[in-house]
Write a protein that holds these residues in place. Structure first.
Motif, PDB file in Angstrom:
ATOM      1  N   UNK A 118    -108.758  39.584  64.099  1.00  0.00           N
ATOM      2  CA  UNK A 118    -108.569  38.313  63.883  1.00  0.00           C
ATOM      3  C   UNK A 118    -108.620  38.276  62.504  1.00  0.00           C
ATOM      4  N   UNK A 119    -107.440  37.739  61.928  1.00  0.00           N
ATOM      5  CA  UNK A 119    -107.325  37.547  60.356  1.00  0.00           C
ATOM      6  C   UNK A 119    -107.178  35.924  59.817  1.00  0.00           C
ATOM      7  N   UNK A 120    -107.963  35.856  58.862  1.00  0.00           N
ATOM      8  CA  UNK A 120    -107.928  34.345  58.303  1.00  0.00           C
ATOM      9  C   UNK A 120    -106.523  34.121  57.812  1.00  0.00           C
ATOM     10  N   UNK A 121    -105.783  33.107  57.920  1.00  0.00           N
ATOM     11  CA  UNK A 121    -104.447  32.622  57.244  1.00  0.00           C
ATOM     12  C   UNK A 121    -104.740  31.597  56.405  1.00  0.00           C
ATOM     13  N   UNK A 122    -105.141  30.290  56.721  1.00  0.00           N
ATOM     14  CA  UNK A 122    -105.107  29.260  56.137  1.00  0.00           C
ATOM     15  C   UNK A 122    -106.450  28.105  56.566  1.00  0.00           C
ATOM     16  N   UNK A 123    -106.731  27.367  55.719  1.00  0.00           N
ATOM     17  CA  UNK A 123    -107.538  26.200  55.998  1.00  0.00           C
ATOM     18  C   UNK A 123    -107.128  25.133  55.329  1.00  0.00           C
ATOM     19  N   UNK A 124    -107.039  24.240  56.280  1.00  0.00           N
ATOM     20  CA  UNK A 124    -106.384  22.645  55.662  1.00  0.00           C
ATOM     21  C   UNK A 124    -107.512  21.856  55.601  1.00  0.00           C
ATOM     22  N   UNK A 125    -108.004  21.532  54.311  1.00  0.00           N
ATOM     23  CA  UNK A 125    -109.059  20.688  53.849  1.00  0.00           C
ATOM     24  C   UNK A 125    -109.227  19.273  54.637  1.00  0.00           C
ATOM     25  N   UNK A 126    -107.816  18.880  54.513  1.00  0.00           N
ATOM     26  CA  UNK A 126    -107.660  17.418  54.920  1.00  0.00           C
ATOM     27  C   UNK A 126    -107.972  17.127  56.483  1.00  0.00           C
ATOM     28  N   UNK A 127    -107.604  18.090  57.400  1.00  0.00           N
ATOM     29  CA  UNK A 127    -107.824  18.201  58.729  1.00  0.00           C
ATOM     30  C   UNK A 127    -109.088  18.637  59.194  1.00  0.00           C
ATOM     31  N   UNK A 128    -109.353  20.067  58.350  1.00  0.00           N
ATOM     32  CA  UNK A 128    -110.661  20.564  58.684  1.00  0.00           C
ATOM     33  C   UNK A 128    -110.094  21.694  59.717  1.00  0.00           C
ATOM     34  N   UNK A 129    -108.959  22.212  59.854  1.00  0.00           N
ATOM     35  CA  UNK A 129    -108.154  23.100  60.859  1.00  0.00           C
ATOM     36  C   UNK A 129    -108.408  24.290  60.157  1.00  0.00           C
ATOM     37  N   UNK A 130    -108.717  25.430  60.835  1.00  0.00           N
ATOM     38  CA  UNK A 130    -108.596  26.853  60.432  1.00  0.00           C
ATOM     39  C   UNK A 130    -107.578  27.404  61.199  1.00  0.00           C
ATOM     40  N   UNK A 131    -106.667  28.478  60.445  1.00  0.00           N
ATOM     41  CA  UNK A 131    -105.603  29.030  61.435  1.00  0.00           C
ATOM     42  C   UNK A 131    -105.773  30.360  61.055  1.00  0.00           C
ATOM     43  N   UNK A 132    -105.787  31.144  62.247  1.00  0.00           N
ATOM     44  CA  UNK A 132    -106.208  32.456  62.302  1.00  0.00           C
ATOM     45  C   UNK A 132    -105.010  33.241  63.199  1.00  0.00           C
ATOM     46  N   UNK A 133    -104.764  34.507  62.899  1.00  0.00           N
ATOM     47  CA  UNK A 133    -103.798  35.240  63.506  1.00  0.00           C
ATOM     48  C   UNK A 133    -104.517  36.141  64.320  1.00  0.00           C
ATOM     49  N   UNK A 134    -104.156  36.481  65.501  1.00  0.00           N
ATOM     50  CA  UNK A 134    -104.508  37.100  66.483  1.00  0.00           C
ATOM     51  C   UNK A 134    -103.639  38.508  66.575  1.00  0.00           C
ATOM     52  N   UNK A 135    -104.384  39.960  66.614  1.00  0.00           N
ATOM     53  CA  UNK A 135    -103.660  41.152  66.518  1.00  0.00           C
ATOM     54  C   UNK A 135    -104.199  41.903  67.600  1.00  0.00           C
ATOM     55  N   UNK A 136    -103.313  42.928  67.774  1.00  0.00           N
ATOM     56  CA  UNK A 136    -103.563  44.125  68.592  1.00  0.00           C
ATOM     57  C   UNK A 136    -103.967  43.592  69.993  1.00  0.00           C
ATOM     58  N   UNK A 137    -105.157  44.025  70.740  1.00  0.00           N
ATOM     59  CA  UNK A 137    -105.334  43.554  72.042  1.00  0.00           C
ATOM     60  C   UNK A 137    -105.528  41.906  72.141  1.00  0.00           C
ATOM     61  N   UNK A 138    -106.104  41.311  70.931  1.00  0.00           N
ATOM     62  CA  UNK A 138    -106.451  40.032  71.196  1.00  0.00           C
ATOM     63  C   UNK A 138    -104.966  38.935  71.097  1.00  0.00           C
ATOM     64  N   UNK A 139    -103.755  39.499  70.755  1.00  0.00           N
ATOM     65  CA  UNK A 139    -102.732  38.972  70.811  1.00  0.00           C
ATOM     66  C   UNK A 139    -102.215  38.919  72.364  1.00  0.00           C
ATOM     67  N   UNK A 140    -101.954  37.755  72.634  1.00  0.00           N
ATOM     68  CA  UNK A 140    -101.571  37.454  74.117  1.00  0.00           C
ATOM     69  C   UNK A 140    -102.667  37.761  75.323  1.00  0.00           C
ATOM     70  N   UNK A 141    -103.833  38.012  74.814  1.00  0.00           N
ATOM     71  CA  UNK A 141    -104.973  38.525  75.746  1.00  0.00           C
ATOM     72  C   UNK A 141    -105.394  36.772  76.474  1.00  0.00           C
ATOM     73  N   UNK A 142    -105.443  37.006  77.801  1.00  0.00           N
ATOM     74  CA  UNK A 142    -105.718  35.975  78.632  1.00  0.00           C
ATOM     75  C   UNK A 142    -106.891  35.000  78.031  1.00  0.00           C
TER      76      UNK A 142
END
Length: 195
Positions: free
Chosen positions: A143-167
């Protein structure tokens, strides 16, 4: 060469652990979600040659392969083990010299954040690096950090490998990572997955 295999929480992904370095200690994992994205890695290209392989993730000391749902591990696991053993025995570099694996959108550089926002992002990145990434690497993903939106408090993360598409990735993201980040960093309101 003995290569250990481990099931992951994602039934379509399997972790292959050869007992030696793939990218090396401290290296960021590299996700190859398509055969086209694997041009930077002879190893990833070789793994894609097995029918049914849909994704390859290279970690510090493991390879995670994601297969098509219609394909059974019983049918492709021996070919993948053979390919990986042959590749590592041959001593071929895992990445082409000078090649960069650009498989997802880059993270917003830390320098783009100012003042308090930068401190918040530094805290988020440190928590992800020290508490989250080691745990998901054990499951064959990242799981890799991509972006933080200070106005909304939302953190965006990219899921890779087994995490991508994992139920269970949504539960991990919301119940685990989001709750932890909100606990330690009050400015965080929610966590969202991005490609």
């Amino acid at each position: 060469m003995f290569i250990q295999t481990e099931d992951t929480p994602n039934p379509q992904s399997m972790k292959f652990v050869p007992g030696r370095a793939i990218l090396g200690a401290g290296a960021m994992g590299i996700d190859f979600p398509t055969i086209e994205s694997a041009a930077a890695s002879p190893l990833a290209q070789m793994m894609f040659e097995t029918d049914g392989v849909m994704g390859v993730y290279l970690g510090a000391d493991f390879v995670t392969v994601t297969k098509a749902e219609a394909v059974e591990w019983l049918h492709i696991k021996p070919a993948l083990l053979g390919s990986l053993a042959d590749f590592l025995t041959a001593g071929i570099p895992v990445l082409h010299e000078g090649a960069e694996a650009n498989t997802s959108a880059p993270a917003t550089p830390l320098e783009d954040y100012e003042g308090d926002d930068r401190e918040v992002v530094e805290q988020i990145i440190e928590l992800i690096e020290t508490r989250v990434r080691p745990a998901v690497a054990a499951d064959g993903g990242d799981i890799v950090f991509k972006h933080f939106e200070p106005r909304t408090g939302v953190v965006f993360l990219a899921m890779q490998g087994a995490c991508a598409g994992c139920p269970s990735s949504t539960m991990t993201l919301k119940s685990g990572i989001e709750n932890m980040l909100k606990h330690y960093v009050p400015e965080v309101v929610s966590v969202e997955a991005v490609a």
